[in-house]
Write an enzyme that holds these catalytic residues in place. Sequence first.
Site, PDB file in Angstrom:
ATOM      1  N   CYS A  43      30.357 -57.427 -37.936  1.00 10.62           N
ATOM      2  CA  CYS A  43      31.671 -57.331 -38.730  1.00 10.62           C
ATOM      3  C   CYS A  43      31.202 -55.273 -39.082  1.00 10.62           C
ATOM      4  O   CYS A  43      30.555 -54.709 -39.714  1.00 10.62           O
ATOM      5  CB  CYS A  43      31.752 -57.972 -39.530  1.00 10.62           C
ATOM      6  SG  CYS A  43      31.737 -59.764 -39.761  1.00 10.62           S
TER       7      CYS A  43
ATOM      8  N   GLU B  65       7.833 -58.778 -26.437  1.00 15.09           N
ATOM      9  CA  GLU B  65       9.298 -57.763 -25.743  1.00 15.09           C
ATOM     10  C   GLU B  65      10.067 -58.099 -25.049  1.00 15.09           C
ATOM     11  O   GLU B  65      11.035 -57.853 -24.776  1.00 15.09           O
ATOM     12  CB  GLU B  65       8.671 -56.651 -26.487  1.00 15.09           C
ATOM     13  CG  GLU B  65       9.591 -55.638 -26.992  1.00 15.09           C
ATOM     14  CD  GLU B  65      11.171 -55.815 -27.602  1.00 15.09           C
ATOM     15  OE1 GLU B  65      10.660 -56.554 -28.489  1.00 15.09           O
ATOM     16  OE2 GLU B  65      12.204 -54.775 -26.928  1.00 15.09           O
TER      17      GLU B  65
ATOM     18  N   LYS C  24      13.688 -58.686 -24.377  1.00 13.80           N
ATOM     19  CA  LYS C  24      15.001 -57.865 -23.515  1.00 13.80           C
ATOM     20  C   LYS C  24      15.462 -59.715 -23.106  1.00 13.80           C
ATOM     21  O   LYS C  24      16.386 -59.311 -22.669  1.00 13.80           O
ATOM     22  CB  LYS C  24      14.256 -57.198 -23.012  1.00 13.80           C
ATOM     23  CG  LYS C  24      13.799 -56.143 -24.137  1.00 13.80           C
ATOM     24  CD  LYS C  24      14.529 -55.386 -24.219  1.00 13.80           C
ATOM     25  CE  LYS C  24      14.839 -55.793 -25.404  1.00 13.80           C
ATOM     26  NZ  LYS C  24      14.346 -54.900 -27.120  1.00 13.80           N
TER      27      LYS C  24
ATOM     28  N   GLU D 191      17.636 -61.805 -24.232  1.00 12.92           N
ATOM     29  CA  GLU D 191      19.449 -61.583 -25.207  1.00 12.92           C
ATOM     30  C   GLU D 191      20.302 -60.964 -23.641  1.00 12.92           C
ATOM     31  O   GLU D 191      21.425 -61.345 -24.048  1.00 12.92           O
ATOM     32  CB  GLU D 191      18.809 -61.084 -26.021  1.00 12.92           C
ATOM     33  CG  GLU D 191      18.353 -59.139 -26.212  1.00 12.92           C
ATOM     34  CD  GLU D 191      18.132 -58.781 -26.725  1.00 12.92           C
ATOM     35  OE1 GLU D 191      18.606 -58.478 -28.276  1.00 12.92           O
ATOM     36  OE2 GLU D 191      17.106 -58.130 -26.935  1.00 12.92           O
TER      37      GLU D 191
ATOM     38  N   HIS E 297      -2.736 -73.926 -23.019  1.00 12.06           N
ATOM     39  CA  HIS E 297      -2.229 -74.706 -24.593  1.00 12.06           C
ATOM     40  C   HIS E 297      -0.779 -75.800 -24.301  1.00 12.06           C
ATOM     41  O   HIS E 297      -0.686 -75.879 -25.513  1.00 12.06           O
ATOM     42  CB  HIS E 297      -2.990 -74.195 -26.113  1.00 12.06           C
ATOM     43  CG  HIS E 297      -4.450 -73.847 -25.133  1.00 12.06           C
ATOM     44  ND1 HIS E 297      -5.985 -74.381 -25.836  1.00 12.06           N
ATOM     45  CD2 HIS E 297      -4.484 -72.511 -25.639  1.00 12.06           C
ATOM     46  CE1 HIS E 297      -6.484 -73.958 -25.549  1.00 12.06           C
ATOM     47  NE2 HIS E 297      -5.772 -72.195 -25.076  1.00 12.06           N
TER      48      HIS E 297
HETATM   49  O1  M6R Z   1      17.904 -53.494 -37.509  1.00  9.46           O
HETATM   50  P1  M6R Z   1      16.648 -54.035 -37.262  1.00  9.46           P
HETATM   51  O2  M6R Z   1      15.533 -52.804 -36.005  1.00  9.46           O
HETATM   52  O3  M6R Z   1      16.249 -54.167 -37.852  1.00  9.46           O
HETATM   53  O4  M6R Z   1      17.167 -55.326 -36.346  1.00  9.46           O
HETATM   54  C1  M6R Z   1      16.256 -55.875 -35.746  1.00  9.46           C
HETATM   55  C2  M6R Z   1      16.219 -57.409 -35.030  1.00  9.46           C
HETATM   56  O5  M6R Z   1      17.443 -57.554 -35.354  1.00  9.46           O
HETATM   57  C3  M6R Z   1      16.514 -56.501 -33.063  1.00  9.46           C
HETATM   58  O6  M6R Z   1      15.378 -55.711 -33.370  1.00  9.46           O
HETATM   59  C4  M6R Z   1      16.797 -57.222 -32.055  1.00  9.46           C
HETATM   60  O7  M6R Z   1      16.052 -58.358 -32.196  1.00  9.46           O
HETATM   61  C5  M6R Z   1      17.491 -56.983 -31.908  1.00  9.46           C
HETATM   62  N1  M6R Z   1      18.883 -56.967 -30.132  1.00  9.46           N
HETATM   63  C6  M6R Z   1      16.594 -56.588 -29.927  1.00  9.46           C
HETATM   64  O8  M6R Z   1      16.831 -56.366 -28.847  1.00  9.46           O
END
Ligand code: M6R
Length: 612
Positions: A2, A485, A489, A492, A508
């Site tokens: 929010c 990672e 990417k 998401e 495995h």
């Molecule tokens: O602000 P932060 O780095 O603590 O956020 C952590 C995760 O929520 C953030 O890296 C999330 O995984 C991203 N959407 C990844 O692209």
Amino acid sequence: MCGIVGYVGKRNASEILVDGLRRMEYRGYDSAGVACLYNGHIGVVKNAGKIKALREKVDASQLVEIHQATMGIGHTRWATHGAPNEVNAHPHLDASGHFAMVHNGIIENYKEIKAGLSRHGIECVSETDSEALIQLIAYCYTDNLERAVSEALKKVKGTYGIVVMTDREPGKLVTARCGSPIVIGLGADETVIASDAAAIIPHTRDAMYLEDYDMAVVTGDGVQMFDLQHSPVNREITEMDWDAGSAEKGTHAHFMLKEMFEQPDAIRNAIRGRLDFDMGTSILSGLDLSPRDVAQIGRVLVVGCGTSMNAGMVGEYAIEEMAGIPAEVEQAAEFRYRNPIVTPHDLVVAISQSGETADTLAAVREAKHKGAVVAGLCNVVGSTIARETGRGVYLHAGPEIGVASTKAFTCQVAVMLMMALKLARGRRMPRHQGEELCQWIARLPELVEKVLLQNDAIKGISKKYADKENAFFIGRGYLYPVALEGALKLKEISYIHAEGYHAAELKHGPIALLQENTPIIALLNNIPGKEKTLGNAEECKARKAPVIAVVSEGDEATAEGFDDMIVVPDCPPCIAPIPTVVALQLLAYHIAAARGCEIDQPRNLAKSVTVE
Ligand code: M6R
């Protein structure tokens, strides 16, 4: 999650509020609204859906308050309690319509509060936890808003960042925080409140950050701060170092694309002034670790979530390998709840782009409580984790607006490498090795530029894979976190089910899923273990899975027999994650774009996850 904005001054409030909400869109939301106070009345406009629709509704509104007011509050809601509809959207009014409030966080005892109010004939109309709070504030009101707010907050369990106003006291906003960030921007004859600097920087750079249990009475002339017992508190005015332009996407199709291309500069900023080429070490004075402290570190624990945790894993490998200090990376929520063993000889490094992630913040508090030395590695200056750790390193990557983290990851890795270098030079790394690593770190922007030049080629490859529904990323050593990672990417932003696996782990279990529609992205850079990963990629190919081979420049022969090839610069193993991940970011971006996905605001996701 929010977003909150509040304005009191001389200009048109609804315009400033809606613009502020637009600037916080990236946080993720599903409904939005504004409330403006003019001539003794509060007018509210809200809707389920996007800010664009809210803006149209505001423009079309017949309410004089919406068009004439010079004070008001606004909110973007990411639904927790109750569906994302107009009734549940903020701002919420009390039953009399004299009080309005926006709230971030969760009021955990809202059912109890609602039941108590009900006994006094006050009924809530929404399903939200938030409405209970504004009804309670109105119930506590006699003749002073801040007193009513503090009375109500004393009865609340949970987290909040709130802004409240009443038509009984025009010209005044009351804000308070516990667990959800609130920043107050001090302009000339106007004051802006927000949960995020992005909504403040177009108006002023002078900001005050509320701490937990702070309250502030805000007018167009300034701010008075108190604690919940009404004792005055002082908070410094700090200058925000981001400019408004850096939070706009300009000519780029998406913030994510802009931020990927900003990486060479972002890394330059992250490493500027922090490499000592003569001594072969790094200068990270914010860590506040003397040579004696470095010598005494027994273990490094890295905590974070999502992308930040993946960056932490590269740090874990680098610290163990270079400094010889035992290091572990851990999901922050797990660290917090599993009662870990932590000693005063542990250095706990909390990594967070936003500096507001609830689980990472809770891990910081747990580690401090157990006596560890705790450092923050944050991008957002003045964020809660940065302030609560009190020591650490800022990324200086500039605002990251795209929900999918890109430049924060590469800067986090760059900073983790500098941290590993500092610890290593304080322990066992000879100077010449330190000098060599300094040179490689300094070359990171150039290596990333080389990968970005392949944007068109990667876009071409992406078209072949845009219709797939599953994918695996495999890697070893320093490239294992990169595989994680890369998969994060892709999933998401494109909604393709993607998994990052250690290359050895594939057989495995997951190998059972492979077939001709399941691409494998194999990280075959020229680092130790390459031959083994190559064998694993061959195993995939033998099962008809198409393979995209990521290989080092000069080693293109490794990709022979595979379906596609992406070439990244040849560099030492610890350096490889940065250029390699940039190639995977581009691949994910172009696949998502080809699928027509909402890249900057993927469904269900929030930029900053401020609830557990
Ligand atoms: O602000 P932060 O780095 O603590 O956020 C952590 C995760 O929520 C953030 O890296 C999330 O995984 C991203 N959407 C990844 O692209």
